[in-house]
Enzyme design. Structure first.
Site, PDB file in Angstrom:
ATOM      1  N   SER A 181       0.800  -1.236   0.000  1.00 44.87           N
ATOM      2  CA  SER A 181       0.000   0.000   0.000  1.00 44.87           C
ATOM      3  C   SER A 181       0.825   1.274   0.000  1.00 44.87           C
ATOM      4  O   SER A 181       0.274   2.353  -0.225  1.00 44.87           O
ATOM      5  CB  SER A 181      -0.917   0.028   1.212  1.00 44.87           C
ATOM      6  OG  SER A 181      -2.073  -0.682   0.905  1.00 44.87           O
ATOM      7  N   LYS A 214       0.450   3.399  -2.951  1.00 41.94           N
ATOM      8  CA  LYS A 214      -0.756   4.200  -3.198  1.00 41.94           C
ATOM      9  C   LYS A 214      -0.465   5.696  -3.201  1.00 41.94           C
ATOM     10  O   LYS A 214      -1.037   6.457  -3.972  1.00 41.94           O
ATOM     11  CB  LYS A 214      -1.819   3.877  -2.138  1.00 41.94           C
ATOM     12  CG  LYS A 214      -2.386   2.462  -2.282  1.00 41.94           C
ATOM     13  CD  LYS A 214      -3.261   2.087  -1.095  1.00 41.94           C
ATOM     14  CE  LYS A 214      -3.830   0.674  -1.288  1.00 41.94           C
ATOM     15  NZ  LYS A 214      -4.455   0.142  -0.075  1.00 41.94           N
ATOM     16  N   TYR A 246      -2.944  -2.821 -10.518  1.00 42.31           N
ATOM     17  CA  TYR A 246      -2.927  -2.626  -9.064  1.00 42.31           C
ATOM     18  C   TYR A 246      -2.130  -3.738  -8.357  1.00 42.31           C
ATOM     19  O   TYR A 246      -1.283  -3.461  -7.507  1.00 42.31           O
ATOM     20  CB  TYR A 246      -4.366  -2.552  -8.533  1.00 42.31           C
ATOM     21  CG  TYR A 246      -4.427  -2.513  -7.032  1.00 42.31           C
ATOM     22  CD1 TYR A 246      -4.095  -1.343  -6.340  1.00 42.31           C
ATOM     23  CD2 TYR A 246      -4.784  -3.645  -6.293  1.00 42.31           C
ATOM     24  CE1 TYR A 246      -4.126  -1.311  -4.954  1.00 42.31           C
ATOM     25  CE2 TYR A 246      -4.808  -3.613  -4.908  1.00 42.31           C
ATOM     26  CZ  TYR A 246      -4.475  -2.446  -4.242  1.00 42.31           C
ATOM     27  OH  TYR A 246      -4.484  -2.408  -2.865  1.00 42.31           O
ATOM     28  N   TYR A 290      -3.818   3.415   8.039  1.00 46.60           N
ATOM     29  CA  TYR A 290      -4.994   2.569   8.310  1.00 46.60           C
ATOM     30  C   TYR A 290      -5.827   3.187   9.435  1.00 46.60           C
ATOM     31  O   TYR A 290      -5.954   4.415   9.500  1.00 46.60           O
ATOM     32  CB  TYR A 290      -4.554   1.132   8.648  1.00 46.60           C
ATOM     33  CG  TYR A 290      -3.722   0.503   7.552  1.00 46.60           C
ATOM     34  CD1 TYR A 290      -4.231   0.367   6.263  1.00 46.60           C
ATOM     35  CD2 TYR A 290      -2.428   0.076   7.794  1.00 46.60           C
ATOM     36  CE1 TYR A 290      -3.464  -0.200   5.254  1.00 46.60           C
ATOM     37  CE2 TYR A 290      -1.662  -0.499   6.797  1.00 46.60           C
ATOM     38  CZ  TYR A 290      -2.182  -0.624   5.522  1.00 46.60           C
ATOM     39  OH  TYR A 290      -1.435  -1.177   4.543  1.00 46.60           O
ATOM     40  N   VAL A 310       1.095  -3.615   3.975  1.00 47.40           N
ATOM     41  CA  VAL A 310       1.069  -4.899   4.684  1.00 47.40           C
ATOM     42  C   VAL A 310       2.323  -5.739   4.430  1.00 47.40           C
ATOM     43  O   VAL A 310       2.544  -6.738   5.110  1.00 47.40           O
ATOM     44  CB  VAL A 310      -0.190  -5.733   4.335  1.00 47.40           C
ATOM     45  CG1 VAL A 310      -1.451  -5.072   4.841  1.00 47.40           C
ATOM     46  CG2 VAL A 310      -0.268  -5.986   2.846  1.00 47.40           C
TER      47      VAL A 310
HETATM   48  N1  GLU Z   1      -1.988  -5.499  -2.129  1.00 53.01           N
HETATM   49  C1  GLU Z   1      -2.599  -5.311  -0.868  1.00 53.01           C
HETATM   50  C2  GLU Z   1      -4.120  -5.375  -0.955  1.00 53.01           C
HETATM   51  O1  GLU Z   1      -4.725  -4.705  -1.729  1.00 53.01           O
HETATM   52  C3  GLU Z   1      -2.142  -4.016  -0.289  1.00 53.01           C
HETATM   53  C4  GLU Z   1      -2.702  -3.835   1.067  1.00 53.01           C
HETATM   54  C5  GLU Z   1      -1.930  -2.927   1.935  1.00 53.01           C
HETATM   55  O2  GLU Z   1      -0.681  -2.898   1.908  1.00 53.01           O
HETATM   56  O3  GLU Z   1      -2.579  -2.175   2.679  1.00 53.01           O
HETATM   57  O4  GLU Z   1      -4.726  -6.091  -0.239  1.00 53.01           O
END
Ligand code: GLU
Length: 620
Positions: free
Chosen positions: A84, A87, A208, A260, A278
């Site tokens: 993430s 992002k 993604y 988060y 994550v």
């Molecule tokens: N690829 C993970 C998902 O979409 C990323 C989640 C994350 O790092 O928050 O579940």
């Protein structure tokens, strides 16, 4: 007496070890790393099967400074998937590629209060923000809609430019997430239902999943965060990857939604825009200061790396790094503030010098330093306008590395209002084709009203010439005979006549070197016509001399030539070789003593000038 081997040296502080001294920030990171290394709380992510294979003992941290230095401790080079953390950068890319209005018409910027992978949209049927999966998939979808099959490579290259190196993809994590990512697929189809993902949901999800599987290290994350902290310019490579405006928006959503369900607590306690993933990575960016990257795959109940979080909290608390707790003194941007009366820049004819002293306040000089931001320029403007601004205001920008947009706007407004009130703004230490000037130009009503010079010296000389011209002070410079030379002041006519016989007449063309630094000092020159410049070997001009002044006069006290002297235009000199001067000294000891006394006075005057400059620089 020799110092016995087993006895400590008298000056060594007690408890000294052989450890080399190290920067305090590195020492702190090492201590913090050692403190949290053995903390095995938390759990490795398991919902993407491949992530579950991560080694819980891995722990690395790096900090990149905006001057391009990287501190690294522990497993800082160990590769893991960005997840993430991508992002933030993909949102930045979408803003850059498609414009903020377009992106904001598909994705909100409010914290969601929901899990990162929630299948829920806001009241407008849009993702809450670009830091949750729905918003991130929407951003990847917007980039896919614009670039199709090139979308992923574009993302990879932008992330790589932020890290300062090419980044690879972890194929097995990518496969693993593709095989198990049904929840993200559900989000993708829901976005399509609301017209946010336009077509080809599978291709968008593929972008993604791949972007989440890009491999980085804690060091990479630190450099990427430092790129954000540095207004979008990678501080190691100098690459302008993102615009400052996009970066400000990225950092905003990182601040409100980057960690988060811990985002509010994080901004309260740590106070740095941050994003975690994550995979175990965290980035934190402290604008204009540092970028931090940590890696440890053990996650806490919110999905944030447990060791990374602790380290960030400790770092922020220890050094007081909360972004809302800033200190600054705007006044330090002015190094010196004076008018021409206090400083003689170059030799002038006596009547010109007198005129400049009378009109001293017509030329105001401010030497500035450091980054010019909004509040600095506000202070500069008030300080300038507190007195009569005269005919010319010279701002020296040679020590100014950066001008913020707000500062450029305010400077442009200040220059416009100075111009319309009859003061001509003059900038020194700036080229017309430089970034600084173009930045100002964008906001100036009439950039032609501003004069620019590379050197402060040239700027002041130009302004002085204008003042002399305006007050009718320019006169045809006629030859200055020996009798009127300042070094020979007070000599009897017969002394002058005797010296006259010893002199050779020398003429030089413009640009010709008259004296070379390091040569034997074997004569004294009296400038009769034209002008000369005294320069250091690097080309720095020490002085410009006018007729009536001597140069090479230090030959009278011995030693080699200490600088170069060049003819500025057609020059005529009287040159007295030292050996003939020695005869003169024997014949006329009293006259020779007057000359040496004059020399001492001239040197004392120069020393006074130098001290005045030092005072000016240290008084602010
Ligand atoms: N690829 C993970 C998902 O979409 C990323 C989640 C994350 O790092 O928050 O579940």
């Amino acid at each position: 007496m020799a110092c016995p081997m087993n006895q400590a040296l008298p000056n060594a502080p007690s408890g000294a070890t052989d450890q080399p001294a190290k920067p305090p920030l590195l020492a702190f990171l090492e201590q913090a790393h050692a403190r949290y290394r053995d903390d095995f709380s938390g759990a490795v992510a398991n919902y993407i099967p491949e992530l579950n294979k991560a080694d819980p003992a891995r722990f690395g941290v790096a900090i990149a400074t905006i001057d391009g230095h990287v501190y690294e401790v522990g497993d800082s080079a160990y590769p893991f998937t960005i997840q993430s953390v991508s992002k933030a950068f993909v949102f930045g890319l979408a803003l850059e590629l498609l414009g903020a209005d377009h992106v904001e018409s598909f994705v909100g910027v409010e914290p969601s209060g929901e899990a990162f992978n929630s299948i829920r949209l806001n009241a407008n049927n849009q993702p809450f923000n670009p830091m949750v999966n729905a918003g991130a998939i929407a951003c990847s979808g917007l980039i896919y809609a614009a670039r199709r099959d090139e979308a992923f490579e574009l993302i990879r290259s932008i992330l790589g430019r932020c890290a300062g190196r090419d980044l690879d993809v972890d194929e097995s994590v990518y496969q693993s997430e593709t095989a198990t990512g049904d929840r993200n697929r559900a989000i993708g189809w829901m976005l399509r239902n609301y017209g946010i993902v336009k077509d080809n949901v599978d291709a968008v999800l593929d972008v993604y999943f791949r972007q989440c599987a890009i491999l980085v290290s804690a060091r990479d994350l630190a450099v990427m965060a430092a790129t954000l902290a540095n207004g979008g310019v990678n501080p190691l490579t100098g690459d302008p990857v993102l615009s400052p405006l996009a970066v400000a928006r990225v950092l905003s959503v990182m601040t409100s939604s980057g960690m988060y369900d811990y985002a509010g607590e994080w901004v309260y306690r740590v106070g740095m825009p941050a994003k975690s993933g994550v995979g175990g990575g965290i980035i934190a960016a402290l604008p204009s200061q540092i970028g931090l990257g940590t890696y440890s795959p053990l996650l806490d109940e919110h999905g944030n790396s447990a060791r990374g979080l602790r380290l960030c909290e400790a770092l922020s608390a220890h050094f007081d790094l909360h972004v809302l707790n800033r200190a600054n003194d705007v006044r330090t941007c002015i190094v010196a503030d004076y008018d021409v009366g206090r400083l003689q820049r170059r030799g002038r004819q006596p009547h010109e010098q007198k005129l400049l002293e009378e009109q001293a306040s017509t030329i105001r000089i401010m030497e500035l330093t450091g980054t010019l931001a909004f509040s600095n320029v506000d202070y500069i403007a008030r300080r300038l306008l507190a007195h009569d601004t005269g005919l010319f205001t010279v701002l020296d920008l040679r020590r100014v590395p950066l001008i913020t947009t707000a500062a450029a706007k305010m400077l442009a407004d200040l220059f416009d209002s100075l111009s319309s009130s009859g003061t001509r703004p003059v900038l020194a230490g700036i080229e017309r084709d430089s970034r600084h000037f173009r930045q100002l130009q964008a906001f100036l009503t009439d950039s032609g009203a501003i004069r620019t010079f590379s050197l402060l010296d040239e700027a002041i000389e130009w302004a002085e010439d204008q003042v002399i011209f305006r007050y009718g002070g320019f006169s045809q410079i006629t030859d200055v005979p020996l009798a009127e030379q300042e070094l020979l002041k007070g000599l009897a006519p017969e002394d002058i006549a005797d010296l006259e016989v010893l002199c050779e007449t020398r003429s030089y063309h413009p640009g010709e070197r008259i004296i070379a630094c390091g040569d034997e000092a074997d004569s004294v020159f009296f400038l009769q016509r034209g002008m000369v410049s005294v320069k250091l070997a690097e080309g720095v001009r020490l002085a410009t001399l006018v007729p009536g002044t001597a140069f090479g006069e230090l030959a009278l006290i011995g030693g080699p030539r200490s600088a170069d002297v060049f003819a500025d235009n057609a020059v005529l000199c009287r040159r007295v070789p030292l050996d003939t001067f020695d005869d003169f000294r024997m014949r006329r000891p009293f006259a020779a003593e007057i000359i040496v006394r004059n020399l001492a006075q001239l040197l004392a005057h120069r020393l006074l000038q130098a001290n005045t400059k030092i005072d000016l620089l240290s008084a602010n």
